[in-house]
Design a protein around this motif. Structure first.
Motif, PDB file in Angstrom:
ATOM      1  N   ALA A   1       1.242  -1.075  -0.456  1.00 24.24           N
ATOM      2  CA  ALA A   1       0.406  -0.094   0.338  1.00 24.24           C
ATOM      3  C   ALA A   1       0.780   1.565  -0.280  1.00 24.24           C
ATOM      4  CB  ALA A   1      -0.751  -0.298   0.733  1.00 24.24           C
ATOM      5  N   ASP A   2       1.137   2.255  -0.625  1.00 23.09           N
ATOM      6  CA  ASP A   2       1.722   3.425  -1.299  1.00 23.09           C
ATOM      7  C   ASP A   2       2.861   2.951  -1.225  1.00 23.09           C
ATOM      8  OD1 ASP A   2      -0.236   5.000  -1.418  1.00 23.09           O
ATOM      9  OD2 ASP A   2      -0.812   5.547   0.530  1.00 23.09           O
ATOM     10  N   GLY A   3       3.685   1.973  -1.460  1.00 26.86           N
ATOM     11  CA  GLY A   3       4.975   1.602  -1.240  1.00 26.86           C
ATOM     12  C   GLY A   3       5.180   0.875   0.114  1.00 26.86           C
ATOM     13  N   VAL A   4       4.428   0.182   0.738  1.00 24.68           N
ATOM     14  CA  VAL A   4       4.404  -0.420   2.441  1.00 24.68           C
ATOM     15  C   VAL A   4       4.257  -2.002   2.229  1.00 24.68           C
ATOM     16  CG1 VAL A   4       4.345   0.136   4.571  1.00 24.68           C
ATOM     17  CG2 VAL A   4       4.290   2.513   3.619  1.00 24.68           C
ATOM     18  N   PRO A   5       4.892  -2.743   2.294  1.00 25.52           N
ATOM     19  CA  PRO A   5       4.343  -3.665   2.446  1.00 25.52           C
ATOM     20  C   PRO A   5       3.654  -4.026   3.607  1.00 25.52           C
ATOM     21  CG  PRO A   5       6.427  -3.836   2.057  1.00 25.52           C
ATOM     22  CD  PRO A   5       6.007  -2.518   2.403  1.00 25.52           C
ATOM     23  N   VAL A   6       2.155  -4.724   3.251  1.00 30.27           N
ATOM     24  CA  VAL A   6       0.997  -4.437   4.371  1.00 30.27           C
ATOM     25  C   VAL A   6       0.981  -6.299   4.949  1.00 30.27           C
ATOM     26  CG1 VAL A   6       0.228  -2.326   4.252  1.00 30.27           C
ATOM     27  CG2 VAL A   6      -0.742  -3.934   2.552  1.00 30.27           C
ATOM     28  N   ALA A   7       1.078  -7.339   3.792  1.00 29.07           N
ATOM     29  CA  ALA A   7      -0.029  -8.300   4.371  1.00 29.07           C
ATOM     30  C   ALA A   7       1.271  -9.203   2.909  1.00 29.07           C
ATOM     31  CB  ALA A   7      -1.157  -8.407   3.567  1.00 29.07           C
ATOM     32  N   ALA A   8       2.059  -9.664   3.319  1.00 30.33           N
ATOM     33  CA  ALA A   8       2.484 -11.053   2.345  1.00 30.33           C
ATOM     34  C   ALA A   8       2.378 -12.306   3.067  1.00 30.33           C
ATOM     35  CB  ALA A   8       3.955 -10.530   1.983  1.00 30.33           C
ATOM     36  N   ALA A   9       2.143 -13.511   2.219  1.00 28.91           N
ATOM     37  CA  ALA A   9       1.664 -14.889   2.509  1.00 28.91           C
ATOM     38  C   ALA A   9       2.198 -16.214   1.538  1.00 28.91           C
ATOM     39  CB  ALA A   9       0.952 -15.041   3.720  1.00 28.91           C
ATOM     40  N   GLN A  10       2.949 -17.068   1.759  1.00 34.27           N
ATOM     41  CA  GLN A  10       2.971 -18.081   1.269  1.00 34.27           C
ATOM     42  C   GLN A  10       1.541 -19.164   1.814  1.00 34.27           C
ATOM     43  OE1 GLN A  10       6.826 -17.731   3.915  1.00 34.27           O
ATOM     44  NE2 GLN A  10       7.708 -19.812   2.268  1.00 34.27           N
ATOM     45  N   GLU A  11       1.343 -19.670  -0.180  1.00 39.08           N
ATOM     46  CA  GLU A  11       0.577 -20.479   0.050  1.00 39.08           C
ATOM     47  C   GLU A  11       0.557 -21.916   0.700  1.00 39.08           C
ATOM     48  OE1 GLU A  11      -2.461 -19.514  -1.518  1.00 39.08           O
ATOM     49  OE2 GLU A  11      -3.080 -21.377  -2.037  1.00 39.08           O
ATOM     50  N   GLU A  12       1.907 -22.369   1.105  1.00 38.47           N
ATOM     51  CA  GLU A  12       1.474 -23.612   0.995  1.00 38.47           C
ATOM     52  C   GLU A  12       1.674 -23.732   3.488  1.00 38.47           C
ATOM     53  OE1 GLU A  12       5.688 -24.063   2.715  1.00 38.47           O
ATOM     54  OE2 GLU A  12       5.679 -22.552   4.184  1.00 38.47           O
ATOM     55  N   ARG A  13       0.951 -21.959   3.280  1.00 39.09           N
ATOM     56  CA  ARG A  13       0.609 -21.939   5.077  1.00 39.09           C
ATOM     57  C   ARG A  13      -0.843 -22.197   5.165  1.00 39.09           C
ATOM     58  NH1 ARG A  13       4.715 -19.247   7.658  1.00 39.09           N
ATOM     59  NH2 ARG A  13       7.016 -20.045   6.027  1.00 39.09           N
ATOM     60  N   PHE A  14      -1.788 -22.095   3.820  1.00 36.30           N
ATOM     61  CA  PHE A  14      -2.905 -22.301   3.903  1.00 36.30           C
ATOM     62  C   PHE A  14      -3.259 -23.921   3.083  1.00 36.30           C
ATOM     63  CE2 PHE A  14      -1.821 -17.692   3.555  1.00 36.30           C
ATOM     64  CZ  PHE A  14      -2.866 -17.211   4.093  1.00 36.30           C
ATOM     65  N   SER A  15      -2.747 -23.749   2.213  1.00 35.28           N
ATOM     66  CA  SER A  15      -2.681 -25.249   1.523  1.00 35.28           C
ATOM     67  C   SER A  15      -2.369 -26.644   2.546  1.00 35.28           C
ATOM     68  CB  SER A  15      -2.320 -25.783  -0.161  1.00 35.28           C
ATOM     69  OG  SER A  15      -0.914 -24.684   0.034  1.00 35.28           O
ATOM     70  N   ARG A  16      -1.328 -26.202   3.091  1.00 35.87           N
ATOM     71  CA  ARG A  16      -0.238 -27.649   4.158  1.00 35.87           C
ATOM     72  C   ARG A  16       0.107 -28.579   3.087  1.00 35.87           C
ATOM     73  NH1 ARG A  16       0.412 -25.070   8.026  1.00 35.87           N
ATOM     74  NH2 ARG A  16       0.909 -26.306   9.108  1.00 35.87           N
ATOM     75  N   ARG A  17       0.701 -27.354   1.991  1.00 31.53           N
ATOM     76  CA  ARG A  17       1.226 -28.830   1.014  1.00 31.53           C
ATOM     77  C   ARG A  17       2.351 -27.975   1.035  1.00 31.53           C
ATOM     78  NH1 ARG A  17      -1.664 -31.529  -3.091  1.00 31.53           N
ATOM     79  NH2 ARG A  17       0.392 -30.490  -4.775  1.00 31.53           N
ATOM     80  N   ARG A  18       3.630 -28.660   1.620  1.00 30.39           N
ATOM     81  CA  ARG A  18       5.559 -27.751   1.281  1.00 30.39           C
ATOM     82  C   ARG A  18       5.496 -27.511   0.591  1.00 30.39           C
ATOM     83  NH1 ARG A  18      10.343 -28.413   4.120  1.00 30.39           N
ATOM     84  NH2 ARG A  18      11.187 -27.287   5.461  1.00 30.39           N
TER      85      ARG A  18
END
Lengths: 47, 611
Positions: free
Chosen positions: B21-38
């Motif tokens: 947001a306006d150049g500031v990271p506000v959220a980030a995540a890897q899909e593995e954490r949700f899908s539970r597939r490493r």
């Protein structure tokens, strides 16, 4: 049955092109050049 | 509303989404954490949905989507690789060409389709950035530096495998590069493969194995496999590598050089693997050091930013810092491909004129890398009530004191607090903690908690203000990406190794914090500050007050082969499946002895693939 067309493409096109490229200009630069000073290349100009 | 850019990395490994947001990271995540597939490589649908929800936004609010690499350029490299490998690469050609032709070469269109399928609003323009450009942006833009040298080293993206940049203000100027197939990341992966570990995830194990060996193959590697120039640039002798053909990393060439076939996965580890690990590690460090020196010379900068998979080699990072090549080094916590999502989003944002607003605050722009989902105490309470889970509700101070007390009694604690980490390391938001002074902690945590190989070392978290008392580390290391020697004053003199050899060397007590001291007296340090992670800092302070020790063992909250836990339910499952004694879930403390018996269908250990 997609194996046959892939086989044909691979051995009739990819292979001759690959062999020819390797003999002429070695695009993968597979050989080391002990006497060169550097392997850096300039960054490509961005479009 | 602020200008939002959504970054996506996908379809290779470790897919991720990031929102800026306006150049500031506000959220980030890897899909593995949700899908539970490493290392999940699927389109990061749930990570995207999470990022938008975190900002209370829909795709209608997003100005642009940024994709982390250029698939058309990558496709040309794949085609050139087919040609280079012919006639011996048909298997790989047959396996990969159809998907490249059908959708992969136009991955942004696929991204657009997948985003449309989410039904979260109109999909804006999808912009493409180059793989190393995304890495470089993830390293430089969030760094605390106004200007810096930037070095990215990884396996391969499109063509580049190593790139050097000069970052100034919001601009990143590319200087030089080294191209595929010559790759330091792939050299390391080749040895990872040859030592029987999985490529793209077992590199960490190889690094952990290196201190057990002697680098007796270093000369062979330098003379036969890689030609390194003084300026750090290098070329591999491709006669010894098989990866152009696509199916495996190494073959007959390696077998001839290193005494026989590769170790079979899960086979016994022998002297040869220790020595191979030590050798390739030493060569890697030497190359990274030379690259860093060149980066300094070429830019004249006194600060360095690092990213790319090789920047996760914290031993090499530690060498760059120890040798004083730069005054200071900052490493992107998500240095691997997941971080590409963030880098691509930052590139788009800064190209659109967003400022680097964290400059001048003395902090980086990553918010401690705590950019993932968080769960408030009300949400956790609802979960505990719904599941009928016995617990105590404690305030933050009381929780820190209680947890510190049980840790001091050599109990093992699951620590689940606040927003989840972005990147591969657990930083005190989703961590399993133990007492580093305990000589039995290392093997107890490996075998009874993580169910992983006993040779693998654990890492310490230390109060930032006390780091010098424990480690020779001249700068902060908030993201656990730097290895440093344990301070002389903490080492035990005249250590008797007795009959210990090979892997048993890890059981020898070498310092006053044995659980986090590797066999070469090194440790992968995380410095913890109040501004980056207040609850964890509070806990470390309470542990110090109770014991006089400012250090804790910090390992990721998961078992071997499983992604780090995301939700309270994930954490509770991991707690109940293992010998973790206590679980601090937000403001709640759960005691194992109070829990009802854990029942589940089937054998969960068989369902988690080995890493």
């Amino acid at each position: 049955m997609r194996k046959l067309p892939l086989l044909l493409v691979y051995y009739l096109f990819v292979t001759p092109i690959g062999v020819l490229l390797r003999v002429t200009r070695d695009p993968m630069k597979r050989r080391v050049q002990r006497d060169a000073d550097t392997y850096w290349t300039p960054a490509p100009v961005r479009e | 509303m602020s200008e939002l850019v959504l970054g996506v990395s996908a379809y290779y490994h470790d897919s991720a989404a990031a929102l800026v947001a306006d150049g500031v990271p506000v959220a980030a995540a890897q899909e593995e954490r949700f899908s539970r597939r490493r290392h999940d490589s699927a389109f990061p649908a749930r990570a995207v949905a999470y990022c938008l929800a975190e900002a209370g936004a829909t795709l209608d609010d997003v100005a642009a989507v940024a994709y982390y690499e250029d698939p058309a350029l990558k496709f040309r490299r794949v085609l050139a690789t087919f040609a280079a490998a012919a006639p011996r690469g048909f298997a790989s050609f047959e396996r990969t060409l159809p998907e490249w032709l059908s959708w992969k070469r136009d991955a942004p269109r696929q991204v657009r389709r997948e985003l449309e399928r989410l039904g979260l609003g109109r999909v804006p323009e999808v912009r493409v950035h180059r793989h190393h450009e995304s890495h470089a942006a993830s390293a430089f833009h969030p760094s605390p530096y106004e200007s810096a040298a930037v070095l990215c080293v990884d396996g391969v993206g499109e063509w580049a495998t190593t790139t050097l940049w000069h970052g100034r203000g919001s601009r990143l100027e590319p200087l030089s590069e080294i191209r595929f197939p010559h790759s330091l990341g792939l050299l390391y992966s080749a040895f990872t493969y040859f030592c029987g570990f999985k490529v793209d995830s077992g590199e960490y194990k190889l690094m952990g194995l290196a201190p057990y060996g002697t680098p007796r193959y270093e000369r062979t590697i330098r003379e036969r496999l890689i030609d390194v120039k003084d300026d750090g640039s290098f070329r591999l002798d491709m006669r010894y590598f098989e990866y152009l053909r696509g199916e495996v990393m190494t073959g007959g060439g390696f077998e001839e050089l290193f005494g026989g076939p590769r170790r079979s996965p899960e086979g016994p580890l022998t002297e040869r693997e220790f020595d191979l690990a030590a050798s390739v590690q030493k060569v890697t460090e030497e190359v990274v050091l030379r690259l860093a020196r060149t980066a300094r010379e070429r830019t004249g900068e006194s600060r360095l930013c690092l990213a790319g998979g090789v920047a996760l080699n914290c031993v090499a990072n530690g060498r760059v810092i120890q040798e004083g090549v730069f005054d200071e080094v900052w490493i992107q916590p998500a240095a691997g491909d997941a971080g590409g999502a963030l880098g691509a989003a930052l590139l788009t944002a800064h190209e659109g004129g967003a400022p680097r607003s964290h400059l001048g605050t003395g902090r980086d722009g990553m918010s401690g890398s705590l950019l993932g989902p968080g769960y408030g105490d009300e949400e956790i309470a609802a979960f505990l009530e719904r599941e009928g889970i016995p617990h105590e509700r404690l305030g933050p101070e009381r929780l820190a004191e209680r947890v510190a007390d049980v840790l001091a009694q050599e109990k093992i604690v699951g620590w689940f607090q606040g927003r989840m980490e972005f990147g591969p390391r657990a930083l005190g938001a989703r961590s399993i903690l133990g007492d580093p002074r305990s000589p039995r902690m290392q093997s107890a945590m490996n075998l009874k908690i993580k169910f992983r190989e006993s040779f693998r070392p654990f890492a310490p978290s230390v109060l930032e203000e006390d780091v010098k008392d424990y480690f020779d580390l001249p700068q902060e290391s908030p993201y656990m990406l730097v290895v440093a020697p344990v301070a002389e004053s903490r080492r035990l003199l005249d250590v008797d190794e007795g009959q210990a050899s090979g892997l048993d060397l890890l059981r020898v007590q070498r310092s006053t914090i044995p659980a986090v001291t590797h066999v070469d007296h090194s440790a992968r340090v995380q410095t913890v500050s109040e501004r980056n992670n207040a609850p964890y800092h509070r806990l470390l302070s309470a542990f110090k007050a109770a014991t006089g020790c400012s250090v804790l063992v910090n390992t990721s909250f998961n078992v071997r082969g499983e992604p780090i836990v995301n939700t309270p339910a994930d954490a509770y499952t991991c707690f109940m499946r293992t010998d973790i004694d206590y679980l601090a879930l937000g403001g709640f403390l759960l005691t194992k002895a109070d829990q009802p018996q854990w029942r589940e269908d089937g054998n969960w250990r068989e369902e988690i693939p080995l890493d």
